[in-house]
Write an enzyme that holds these catalytic residues in place. Structure first.
Site, PDB file in Angstrom:
ATOM      1  N   ARG A  68       4.844   2.733   4.759  1.00 19.12           N
ATOM      2  CA  ARG A  68       5.307   2.871   3.305  1.00 19.12           C
ATOM      3  C   ARG A  68       5.455   1.600   2.567  1.00 19.12           C
ATOM      4  NH1 ARG A  68       9.768   5.230   5.747  1.00 19.12           N
ATOM      5  NH2 ARG A  68      11.596   3.641   6.022  1.00 19.12           N
ATOM      6  N   GLY A 113       3.684   0.035   0.323  1.00 19.54           N
ATOM      7  CA  GLY A 113       4.056  -0.088  -1.012  1.00 19.54           C
ATOM      8  C   GLY A 113       3.168  -1.306  -1.590  1.00 19.54           C
ATOM      9  N   CYS A 172      -3.237   5.962  -2.549  1.00 19.79           N
ATOM     10  CA  CYS A 172      -2.241   5.295  -1.757  1.00 19.79           C
ATOM     11  C   CYS A 172      -0.947   6.393  -1.915  1.00 19.79           C
ATOM     12  CB  CYS A 172      -1.741   3.898  -2.555  1.00 19.79           C
ATOM     13  SG  CYS A 172      -0.491   3.281  -1.716  1.00 19.79           S
TER      14      CYS A 172
END
Ligand code: FMN
Length: 350
Positions: free
Chosen positions: A117, A119, A179
């Site tokens: 994750r 980001g 994503c």
């Protein structure tokens, strides 16, 4: 016994992101030394049967490095020396982003998988664009373009275009609307949002332009993407990104971490999506998800992928993975009587 099987237990004692940075530093040092050429010679498999032409690019072999490993375009020379046939850097956003708090990358060792994750941490389009403009490698170099974290979906087209314009020296462009680790991406995968983004990128001249899909899209949504691909005459499709699903078969304790799952656990579904797409369009497909052996790559190619990419396999198999897959692919072609990779593309599509 290769060097990586000695280094791996040590690396795997480090937190996953720390290990990634250690490898990154090593590769960066390596690409600046004279070792670069002899290593490239050892790891690059040169054979006409491996050559593929797709989306206006010529690939000397069909094994590429997927987005996310070299987010800031710092390592294309090193990656090329490992024998990869192409590189996709990024995801890149318009402004620099720090990404999510750590820890944000987890190994699922018993499953040969990763959950991340991150980001979309990256140095931002301007810095990466300058780096790309100064980079010359002798394989196709693509860039993955993503939406900035705090940009609302309605402002996404302008945001993607800003990034594109800063990185437009790359050989091909992948619009990442899939994503799972950054805000607002779900809203981008409906037909009208995609049309706005892709239409805006096309108006700015983005070509060859590919779209990267989530493996979590239901079939009707994949059909919408295919309609958009046709409408805007896109040059290719990258299938797939990581999944937010958690197959019941996962054994590792990290399986309940939030984020996108990659590697072996997504291999089968990613291949089936490639097959689904290949049965419905002639647009070239980049097959990605759980490729770690020649057999894995070959299955994706037979299902319809013109070329493949990998990330998680590199973590588990180490730096000789591209060479090993390419050598194995030659054996598989010979076994099945194909005179090239291109002859095997899609023979098992629906
Ligand atoms: C740590 C990590 C970061 C990633 N970052 C990106 C990214 O920035 N953009 C993107 O499109 N995909 C990203 N991916 C997804 C990969 O490009 C690839 O689609 C996915 O991992 C499946 O391939 P694999 O099973 O070979 O890893 C990332 C994957 C990992 C593991």
């Amino acid at each position: 016994m290769n060097l990586y099987s000695l280094a791996k237990p040590l690396l795997f004692r480090l937190p996953a992101e720390t290990a990634h940075h250690a490898i990154h530093t090593l590769l960066d040092g390596f690409q600046r030394t004279p070792l670069h050429s002899p290593v490239a010679k050892q790891l690059t498999v040169t054979d006409e049967r491996l050559e593929v032409s797709a989306f206006g690019q010529t690939f000397t072999n069909p094994v590429g490095l997927a987005a996310g490993f070299d987010k800031n375009a710092e390592l294309p020379r090193a990656i090329t020396a490992l024998g990869f046939g192409f590189v996709e850097v990024g995801g890149v956003t318009a402004e620099p982003q720090a990404g999510n708090p750590r820890p944000r990358l987890f190994r699922l060792r018993k499953d040969n998988g990763l959950i991340n994750r991150m980001g979309l941490n990256n140095h931002g389009a301007s810095a990466i664009g300058h780096r790309l403009a100064e980079t010359t490698v002798d394989v196709p170099l693509g860039v993955n373009i993503a939406k900035s974290e705090h940009v609302d979906p309605e402002d996404a087209p302008a945001d993607y275009c800003q990034t594109y314009e800063a990185v437009d020296s790359a050989d091909f462009f992948v619009v990442n609307i899939s994503c799972p680790n950054s805000q607002g991406f779900e809203a981008l995968q409906n037909r009208s949002a995609m049309a706005e983004i892709i239409g805006a990128l096309r108006d700015r001249g983005a070509s060859p332009l590919l779209v990267k899909l989530s493996p979590d899209l239901p079939e009707p949504a994949v059909d919408d993407v295919l309609a958009i691909v046709e409408e805007f005459d896109l040059e290719g499709i990258v299938a797939t990104n990581t999944t937010t699903e958690r197959p019941a078969s996962l054994k590792s304790s990290n399986r309940s971490e939030k984020g996108g799952l990659s590697g072996e656990p997504i291999k089968h579904d990613a291949t089936e999506i490639v097959r689904y797409i290949a049965a419905r369009t002639d647009v070239p497909i980049v097959g990605v998800g759980g490729v770690s052996t020649a057999e894995d790559a070959y299955q994706k190619i037979r299902a319809g992928a013109s070329v493949v990419q990998l990330y998680t396999g590199l973590v588990y198999q180490g730096p000789t993975i591209a060479r090993d897959i390419n050598r194995g692919l030659l054996e598989l072609l010979e076994r099945d009587g194909f005179d090239s990779i291109e002859a095997a593309v899609g023979v098992d599509s629906e």
